[in-house]
Design an enzyme around this catalytic site. Structure first.
Site, short mmCIF file in Angstrom:
data_model
loop_
_atom_site.label_atom_id
_atom_site.label_comp_id
_atom_site.label_asym_id
_atom_site.label_seq_id
_atom_site.Cartn_x
_atom_site.Cartn_y
_atom_site.Cartn_z
N LEU A 33 37.50 28.28 38.90
CA LEU A 33 38.18 29.28 39.73
C LEU A 33 39.28 28.67 40.59
CD1 LEU A 33 35.11 31.39 40.93
CD2 LEU A 33 36.51 31.68 38.87
N HIS A 37 42.25 33.56 40.83
CA HIS A 37 40.96 34.27 40.75
C HIS A 37 40.54 34.78 42.13
CE1 HIS A 37 40.37 31.40 37.22
NE2 HIS A 37 40.31 32.59 36.68
N GLY A 147 44.98 39.50 36.60
CA GLY A 147 46.22 39.03 37.22
C GLY A 147 47.42 39.31 36.34
N GLN A 153 47.99 40.06 28.56
CA GLN A 153 46.56 40.37 28.55
C GLN A 153 46.31 41.71 29.26
OE1 GLN A 153 42.98 37.65 28.78
NE2 GLN A 153 43.23 38.01 30.94
N SER A 185 49.74 27.94 39.26
CA SER A 185 49.06 27.69 37.99
C SER A 185 48.42 26.31 38.08
CB SER A 185 50.07 27.71 36.84
OG SER A 185 49.54 27.05 35.71
O1 PAF Z 1 41.74 35.68 31.41
C1 PAF Z 1 40.66 35.13 31.10
O2 PAF Z 1 40.15 34.25 31.80
C2 PAF Z 1 39.96 35.56 29.83
O3 PAF Z 1 40.87 35.89 28.84
C3 PAF Z 1 38.94 36.70 30.05
C4 PAF Z 1 39.65 37.96 30.51
C5 PAF Z 1 37.91 36.29 31.09
C6 PAF Z 1 38.21 37.02 28.75
O4 PAF Z 1 37.50 35.93 28.28
#
Ligand code: PAF
Length: 286
Positions: A33, A37, A147, A153, A185
């Site tokens: 993390l 996060h 994020g 994503q 990052s």
């Molecule tokens: O972004 C991430 O860390 C991963 O792609 C996720 C969303 C936890 C899925 O494994």
């Protein structure tokens, strides 16, 4: 804070919280993390009574040339961080709990993937939507937090939720930045001092593109060319891509209109950095 390994225990816990009127916010992660996060956890805390965090390194989303074993892990740090930030439940399953046998079914992702970083990661988003389908059914949240650093994503998860009618609200959280604008990052530590000094040019280049659009330039070829020229003047990094697409559909546009994403990826000697901005082409807040 409860740390749960079993699927049933998390389902029961989420249902019990909701049965007495609590809202459940959910932050899916692969652990290790960092500040990005933490920002998601903070937002989930603000908007929900209960926060569930999952930590699972999902093998399905790693390509053949991506090293799953090398993915960083730090259970102690992650649990301490989660506890410090008020997470109520951590779902920390093993691989055999999540995938007790090879899957009999697969979800294919037909749109939003063959652009940006997805182009060089075939199969990656199939792995992401598969694990998220399972995780949504396990954690049963009201809201899920992602994020915008990984805007592709977010766009794919948006399609997953819409296409399969998950009763979950997707909350996209703004990219966390350093004072000079560089997107935070874990890869930034791999930049040399010179590269670190140049890297804020990525966001500056994207903002230049945005101001071109807002000042009337609607030709994506021209906008990309000007961004490229700016970046080539400002950094020695090798440009991987500069893309201007509709958002969240992630489709090429002939004329810039509606909500769009401007995104870039730049290779430095030991790090590949990505960044993006999403905005309305007519200049209203995006
Ligand atoms: O972004 C991430 O860390 C991963 O792609 C996720 C969303 C936890 C899925 O494994």
């Amino acid at each position: 804070m409860q740390v749960l390994e079993s699927i049933q225990a998390v389902q029961q816990s989420s249902q019990a919280f909701k049965a007495v009127g609590n809202s459940v916010g959910y932050v899916p992660t692969m652990g290790y993390l960092h500040e990005g996060h933490i920002e998601l956890i903070k937002r989930a805390k603000k908007e929900n009574d209960i926060v569930i965090l999952s930590i699972f390194i999902n093998p399905l989303q790693f390509g053949q040339n991506e090293d799953l074993d090398a993915y960083p892990r730090d259970r102690e740090h992650d649990l301490k961080t989660a506890e410090e930030h008020g997470v109520d439940v951590v779902f920390y399953p093993t691989e055999s709990i999540m995938y007790p046998r090879p899957m009999s079914l697969a979800i294919s992702v037909n749109k939003r993937t063959d652009v940006l970083c997805g182009r060089s990661r075939p199969g990656h988003f199939e792995g992401v939507v598969t694990v998220l389908t399972k995780l949504f059914n396990i954690c049963q949240p009201d809201r899920v937090y992602f994020g915008m650093k990984d805007a592709q994503q977010v766009a794919v998860v948006d399609a997953l939720i819409e296409d399969f009618n998950f009763p979950v609200e997707l909350v996209a959280v703004s990219t966390v930045r350093e004072e000079d604008g560089l997107a935070k990052s874990s890869r930034n530590v791999n930049l040399s001092a010179e590269e670190r000094a140049e890297a804020p040019a990525i966001l500056e280049a994207l903002m230049l593109g945005r101001s071109l659009v807002e000042n009337g330039e609607k030709n994506p070829v021209e906008i990309r060319a000007q961004i490229r020229q700016f970046l080539e003047n400002k950094t020695h990094g090798r440009i991987d891509y500069i893309e201007l697409l509709s958002y969240p559909a992630l489709e090429a546009v002939d004329t810039v209109k509606g909500q769009v994403i401007l995104a870039a990826a730049v290779h430095y000697s030991k790090a590949r950095l990505i960044d993006n901005i999403v905005f309305e082409a007519d200049g209203t807040a995006g």
